[in-house]
Design a protein around this motif. Sequence first.
Motif, mmCIF file in Angstrom:
data_model
loop_
_atom_site.group_PDB
_atom_site.id
_atom_site.type_symbol
_atom_site.label_atom_id
_atom_site.label_comp_id
_atom_site.label_asym_id
_atom_site.label_seq_id
_atom_site.Cartn_x
_atom_site.Cartn_y
_atom_site.Cartn_z
ATOM 1 N N ILE A 1 0.908 -1.212 0.025
ATOM 2 C CA ILE A 1 0.216 0.020 -0.108
ATOM 3 C C ILE A 1 0.964 1.495 0.023
ATOM 4 O O ILE A 1 1.754 1.324 0.445
ATOM 5 N N ARG A 2 0.446 2.212 -0.831
ATOM 6 C CA ARG A 2 1.178 3.323 -1.092
ATOM 7 C C ARG A 2 0.240 4.737 -0.915
ATOM 8 O O ARG A 2 -1.057 4.376 -1.216
ATOM 9 N N ASN A 3 0.668 5.639 -0.865
ATOM 10 C CA ASN A 3 -0.070 6.655 -0.977
ATOM 11 C C ASN A 3 -0.246 7.160 -2.481
ATOM 12 O O ASN A 3 0.406 6.979 -3.346
ATOM 13 N N SER A 4 -1.430 7.530 -2.627
ATOM 14 C CA SER A 4 -1.921 8.075 -4.093
ATOM 15 C C SER A 4 -1.431 9.386 -4.390
ATOM 16 O O SER A 4 -1.106 10.246 -3.664
ATOM 17 N N ASP A 5 -0.526 9.265 -5.591
ATOM 18 C CA ASP A 5 -0.127 10.561 -6.297
ATOM 19 C C ASP A 5 -0.796 11.557 -6.620
ATOM 20 O O ASP A 5 -0.504 12.639 -6.440
ATOM 21 N N SER A 6 -2.045 11.110 -7.031
ATOM 22 C CA SER A 6 -2.834 11.993 -7.795
ATOM 23 C C SER A 6 -4.306 12.391 -6.774
ATOM 24 O O SER A 6 -4.890 13.485 -7.077
ATOM 25 N N THR A 7 -4.578 11.675 -5.640
ATOM 26 C CA THR A 7 -5.704 12.050 -4.745
ATOM 27 C C THR A 7 -5.071 12.090 -3.479
ATOM 28 O O THR A 7 -4.981 11.121 -2.880
ATOM 29 N N PRO A 8 -5.224 13.581 -3.140
ATOM 30 C CA PRO A 8 -4.953 13.805 -1.521
ATOM 31 C C PRO A 8 -5.711 13.040 -0.610
ATOM 32 O O PRO A 8 -6.910 12.998 -0.889
ATOM 33 N N GLY A 9 -4.968 12.356 0.362
ATOM 34 C CA GLY A 9 -5.730 11.734 1.481
ATOM 35 C C GLY A 9 -5.985 10.097 0.937
ATOM 36 O O GLY A 9 -6.732 9.539 1.650
ATOM 37 N N ALA A 10 -5.807 9.687 -0.387
ATOM 38 C CA ALA A 10 -6.186 8.326 -0.739
ATOM 39 C C ALA A 10 -4.999 7.652 -0.745
ATOM 40 O O ALA A 10 -3.924 8.034 -0.862
ATOM 41 N N PHE A 11 -5.155 6.256 -0.705
ATOM 42 C CA PHE A 11 -4.092 5.269 -0.816
ATOM 43 C C PHE A 11 -4.264 4.410 -1.930
ATOM 44 O O PHE A 11 -5.316 4.293 -2.467
ATOM 45 N N ARG A 32 -7.499 1.880 -5.712
ATOM 46 C CA ARG A 32 -7.435 3.233 -5.025
ATOM 47 C C ARG A 32 -8.362 2.815 -3.737
ATOM 48 O O ARG A 32 -9.421 2.270 -3.669
ATOM 49 N N LEU A 33 -7.698 3.145 -2.488
ATOM 50 C CA LEU A 33 -8.290 2.792 -1.350
ATOM 51 C C LEU A 33 -8.818 4.255 -0.684
ATOM 52 O O LEU A 33 -8.170 4.985 -0.651
ATOM 53 N N HIS A 34 -10.203 4.238 0.005
ATOM 54 C CA HIS A 34 -10.463 5.415 0.468
ATOM 55 C C HIS A 34 -11.551 5.248 1.500
ATOM 56 O O HIS A 34 -12.103 4.196 1.708
ATOM 57 N N LYS A 35 -11.481 6.315 2.364
ATOM 58 C CA LYS A 35 -12.393 6.177 3.515
ATOM 59 C C LYS A 35 -13.640 6.964 3.349
ATOM 60 O O LYS A 35 -13.335 8.212 2.928
ATOM 61 N N TRP A 42 -13.458 1.797 5.415
ATOM 62 C CA TRP A 42 -12.460 1.696 4.273
ATOM 63 C C TRP A 42 -13.106 1.112 3.093
ATOM 64 O O TRP A 42 -13.989 0.048 3.149
ATOM 65 N N ALA A 43 -12.802 1.452 1.796
ATOM 66 C CA ALA A 43 -13.458 0.746 0.540
ATOM 67 C C ALA A 43 -12.425 0.692 -0.433
ATOM 68 O O ALA A 43 -11.425 1.718 -0.572
ATOM 69 N N ALA A 44 -12.254 -0.281 -1.619
ATOM 70 C CA ALA A 44 -11.398 -0.293 -2.629
ATOM 71 C C ALA A 44 -12.136 -0.186 -3.775
ATOM 72 O O ALA A 44 -13.343 -0.782 -4.008
ATOM 73 N N LEU A 88 -10.075 -4.996 5.480
ATOM 74 C CA LEU A 88 -9.937 -4.768 3.870
ATOM 75 C C LEU A 88 -9.104 -5.760 3.522
ATOM 76 O O LEU A 88 -9.128 -6.654 2.511
ATOM 77 N N ILE A 89 -7.834 -5.820 3.998
ATOM 78 C CA ILE A 89 -6.755 -6.631 3.395
ATOM 79 C C ILE A 89 -7.025 -7.893 3.872
ATOM 80 O O ILE A 89 -6.652 -8.821 2.655
ATOM 81 N N ALA A 90 -7.578 -8.321 4.730
ATOM 82 C CA ALA A 90 -7.988 -10.057 4.974
ATOM 83 C C ALA A 90 -8.854 -10.251 4.278
ATOM 84 O O ALA A 90 -8.854 -11.687 3.535
ATOM 85 N N ALA A 91 -9.903 -9.504 3.733
ATOM 86 C CA ALA A 91 -10.899 -9.859 2.588
ATOM 87 C C ALA A 91 -10.395 -10.145 1.338
ATOM 88 O O ALA A 91 -10.690 -10.981 0.672
#
Length: 161
Positions: free
Chosen positions: A32-42, A56-59, A65-67, A84-87
């Motif tokens: 998992i890394r930070n999104s370069d294009s969407t602040p606050g997203a991963f 993209r992961l977001h809260k 959390w959702a993907a 989320l990772i476990a699922a």
Amino acid sequence: MMENLPVYHGPIGQEEGVRRLGQDGRDGCYLIRNSDSTPGAFCLCVLSHKCVYTYRLHKNNAGSWAAETTPGVKKRYFRQIGNLIAAFQKPGQGIAMHLLYPVTAWKQAHPEAQATSNSPSPTQSSPNSYLQQWPPHSTQGQKSRNRGAASSQLGANREQR
């Protein structure tokens, strides 16, 4: 919260994420890394058949959390990112490859850990052979393909989203 996950690599960018997954080289390795294009997203990045797929992961406002997965797959929300990772470690969750092998940030910061892992060495899976060629934004996972020497041609066009 994200900082406590061993698979969270921070603001490393797409190219470095692809390189790190390429070093591991196993189908199902992920980070998992930070999104370069969407602040606050991963971004959840997973390797499958020499392609890196990015989701993209977001809260949401409720803190769940959702993907962004394959169209047609019902979006699922999780109270904790670990859930989320476990699922997504189970097959058939709407991503290219279920999550099998965590690529931890600690191993990247401490290369001596790579020597003791079961991962192929960087010489077995050249990180420079992984090219990022990103399609236009969609809710589907985005992938990078191995295209050899063409990687230097995309320098200025990376991550404009």
